[in-house]
Scaffold this motif. Sequence first.
Motif, short mmCIF file in Angstrom:
data_model
loop_
_atom_site.label_atom_id
_atom_site.label_comp_id
_atom_site.label_asym_id
_atom_site.label_seq_id
_atom_site.Cartn_x
_atom_site.Cartn_y
_atom_site.Cartn_z
N ASN A 131 65.18 39.42 7.06
CA ASN A 131 64.75 39.82 5.74
C ASN A 131 66.72 40.09 5.88
O ASN A 131 67.36 41.10 5.19
CB ASN A 131 65.01 41.45 6.28
N LEU A 132 67.72 39.89 7.01
CA LEU A 132 68.89 40.10 7.61
C LEU A 132 69.47 38.27 7.40
O LEU A 132 70.79 38.15 6.93
CB LEU A 132 69.01 40.19 8.78
N ASN A 133 68.67 37.27 6.13
CA ASN A 133 69.26 35.96 6.20
C ASN A 133 69.83 35.09 7.21
O ASN A 133 71.01 34.78 6.97
CB ASN A 133 70.19 36.78 4.76
N ILE A 134 69.44 35.59 8.54
CA ILE A 134 69.77 34.63 9.86
C ILE A 134 69.16 33.38 10.03
O ILE A 134 68.32 33.01 9.16
CB ILE A 134 69.19 35.58 10.77
N SER A 135 70.51 31.99 9.16
CA SER A 135 69.59 30.81 9.74
C SER A 135 69.65 30.32 10.64
O SER A 135 70.22 29.25 11.21
CB SER A 135 71.37 30.61 8.43
N ASN A 136 69.35 30.82 11.16
CA ASN A 136 68.45 30.11 12.56
C ASN A 136 68.09 28.76 12.81
O ASN A 136 67.22 28.52 11.47
CB ASN A 136 67.19 31.21 13.66
N ASP A 137 68.08 28.17 13.83
CA ASP A 137 67.31 26.75 12.97
C ASP A 137 66.34 26.16 13.85
O ASP A 137 65.70 25.29 13.75
CB ASP A 137 68.44 25.00 13.72
N ASN A 138 66.32 27.38 15.34
CA ASN A 138 64.96 27.13 15.62
C ASN A 138 64.71 29.03 16.48
O ASN A 138 65.36 29.38 16.54
CB ASN A 138 65.08 26.69 16.84
N PHE A 139 63.04 28.96 16.16
CA PHE A 139 63.00 30.50 16.66
C PHE A 139 62.20 30.01 18.05
O PHE A 139 61.10 29.90 17.72
CB PHE A 139 62.60 31.46 15.56
N ILE A 140 62.50 30.03 19.31
CA ILE A 140 61.77 29.51 20.46
C ILE A 140 61.14 30.86 20.60
O ILE A 140 61.34 31.89 21.02
CB ILE A 140 63.01 28.85 21.27
N ARG A 141 59.90 30.50 21.53
CA ARG A 141 58.87 31.40 21.68
C ARG A 141 58.57 31.28 23.63
O ARG A 141 58.69 30.02 23.43
CB ARG A 141 57.40 31.81 21.15
N THR A 142 58.65 31.74 24.33
CA THR A 142 58.67 31.42 25.88
C THR A 142 56.18 31.22 26.37
O THR A 142 57.22 30.98 26.98
CB THR A 142 59.18 32.90 26.80
N THR A 143 56.12 31.55 25.60
CA THR A 143 54.87 31.10 25.04
C THR A 143 54.21 30.06 24.45
O THR A 143 53.75 29.50 24.50
CB THR A 143 54.47 32.52 24.91
N SER A 144 55.28 29.42 23.93
CA SER A 144 55.07 27.78 23.63
C SER A 144 55.08 26.78 24.51
O SER A 144 55.36 26.97 25.84
CB SER A 144 56.12 27.30 22.55
N LYS A 145 53.78 25.96 24.21
CA LYS A 145 53.10 24.86 25.28
C LYS A 145 54.37 24.21 25.89
O LYS A 145 54.68 24.04 26.54
CB LYS A 145 52.39 24.20 24.70
N ASN A 146 55.39 23.74 25.11
CA ASN A 146 56.38 22.94 24.87
C ASN A 146 57.78 23.73 25.71
O ASN A 146 57.42 23.04 27.27
CB ASN A 146 57.37 22.39 23.91
N HIS A 147 57.30 24.95 25.94
CA HIS A 147 59.10 25.70 26.81
C HIS A 147 57.84 25.74 28.19
O HIS A 147 58.73 25.27 29.06
CB HIS A 147 58.97 26.99 26.25
N LYS A 148 56.63 26.32 28.17
CA LYS A 148 56.41 26.18 29.46
C LYS A 148 56.19 25.06 30.22
O LYS A 148 56.22 25.29 31.66
CB LYS A 148 54.70 26.79 29.23
N LEU A 149 55.74 23.82 29.66
CA LEU A 149 55.81 23.25 30.55
C LEU A 149 57.01 22.21 30.98
O LEU A 149 56.90 21.74 32.03
CB LEU A 149 55.09 21.61 29.06
N ALA A 150 58.14 22.82 29.99
CA ALA A 150 59.66 22.39 30.51
C ALA A 150 60.20 23.49 32.10
O ALA A 150 60.73 22.77 32.74
CB ALA A 150 61.15 22.38 29.48
N VAL A 151 59.34 24.09 31.59
CA VAL A 151 59.72 25.67 32.78
C VAL A 151 59.24 24.88 34.33
O VAL A 151 59.82 25.48 35.15
CB VAL A 151 59.52 26.82 32.65
N GLN A 152 57.64 24.31 34.20
CA GLN A 152 57.43 23.66 35.01
C GLN A 152 57.92 22.66 35.23
O GLN A 152 58.33 22.88 36.83
CB GLN A 152 55.68 23.63 34.58
N LYS A 153 57.85 21.63 34.71
CA LYS A 153 59.26 20.07 35.35
C LYS A 153 60.27 20.60 35.50
O LYS A 153 60.52 20.46 37.12
CB LYS A 153 59.11 19.73 34.90
N SER A 154 61.00 22.10 35.85
CA SER A 154 62.91 22.38 36.14
C SER A 154 62.28 22.64 37.34
O SER A 154 63.26 22.57 38.26
CB SER A 154 63.17 23.35 35.10
N LEU A 155 61.30 23.89 37.54
CA LEU A 155 61.00 24.68 38.74
C LEU A 155 60.25 23.79 39.83
O LEU A 155 60.81 23.37 41.07
CB LEU A 155 59.75 25.78 38.46
#
Length: 515
Positions: free
Chosen positions: A85-109
């Motif tokens: 509604n605010l016409n934000i032109s974001n290129d991604n909307f990252i969610r911390t429950t997404s599978k890729n995010h969780k795997l990357a957090v695990q690898k980093s830890l």
Amino acid sequence: MKNNKFYITTPIYYVNGDPHIGHAYTTIAADIIARFNRMLGKDTFLLTGSDEHGEKIMQAAAIDNMDPQAFVDKNSAKFEITWDNLNISNDNFIRTTSKNHKLAVQKSLQKLFDKGLIYKGEHNGLYCIGCEQYKTEKDLVDGLCSDHQKKPIEVKEDCYMFKLSVFRNIIKNKIETDELQIKPEDKKNEVLSFLNEGLKDISFSRKIKWGVELPWDTTQTAYVWPDAFLNYITGLDWNGEDKAPPMWPAEVQLMSKDIIRVHATIWIAILLGLELPLPKKLFVHGFFLVNGQKMSKSVGNVITPDDLLKNYGTDGTRYLLASATPFGHDGDISMDKFDLKYNADLANGIGNLVARSISLTKKMKDAGIKLSTNSFATNNSNQDTWGDQIFQHEIHSAWEDYKKNLDDLQLDLSIRVVQEQISFLDNYITTVKPWELIRDNNPKTGEVIYNILERIRHIALMMLPFIPETADKILSAISLDPEQEKQKGWETFTKWGGLLTDAEIKESAILFPRK
Ligand SMILES: [Zn+2]
């Protein structure tokens, strides 16, 4: 590509409730800066998203009798809808429950654990559930969390600690030398004096279910910092590998003042621990007060993004928030002030100017006169009453000021440059009285109207990052394709003379109806 990229992030927002005006402010500002950098021709990436784990989410979901995943699905969708509604032109909307995010957090830890930067410990502390943060006695006012007016609970539990303390000197050095810039200056000083007091190791895990499980001990989940902060890279589809993606590091990370310390210490230490490049700049923007008071439900002075959208539309809301306060400092807002500014700058300002100019063009056409630039070429006297040369010189320096301000993230100052252009053109029209020229069939008429419309083109382009839909409408009204205009590139579209003399000028609907 390296020198010509621009990566900007907002913090990810904790989705235990609805988006509020602070979220909207940060996100609109980031969007304006991103759109400006796209206009410069840079390969630009804007990231925003949602922070979805932790105790507060679990509690809020339980109150709503919902599964935490369903709860965050519902709430993060609200944020995405608001950004649309605010016409934000974001290129991604990252969610911390997404599978890729969780795997990357695990690898980093796991990497930090293998390097000995994470160790088993015990945390005793005062914990504010509202903040999801351990508090020191010093953070409390009369024994209460100053943000939540609640007494923190005493927590003693096994946990894994992060060796934050070992990074103090290196972080301090990088901030002092501006290898890591913190802006504005007073925030840099605040962080440095905080670092002077020393850094303590901090807990990186908790024994709660709703989170990213530690790969080496599944009875614990990642604490908010490693989980939330890594979004800035997983949002670029990074999967935890050794090498950062080409877009990383961020040129600018925007945030409010309450989270600068944790970014400047914990986030930076995580990156150092993972041997990844640091962001170039952490920029802290101000907070809003409403009529001098902090916004709060109990005071009943909460202004929501939806309130603003309903009253002022998408572009009105973007403009009013972006210009409400010097960027980087606190400001006072109210619906009355917004009404005044909306009428002054948008309805009576740019809206009226465009309507006035197009109606003059129509009168000119009705009188059988065409747009022209001819006397520019044949008569190069810069003493000309109508100031052709002065016009060109002046618009060039306006673009320079505009660019400098936006490069420095001074959104309000760049808006001021555009406002000066609008007043200048209003005065020009009042002084030159084109309606008399039309009436008298003055040979200068076609050129004067051309000057007016060409200046409108510049104003529309300058306004484009702030009020993109309106800018597109104005460009279309003077027969320019907004997309093609941008494609021409900064050097070309900022030059005088982009308007075609055979442009067909269309009447446009009222841009900003008066309040
Ligand atoms: Zn609190």
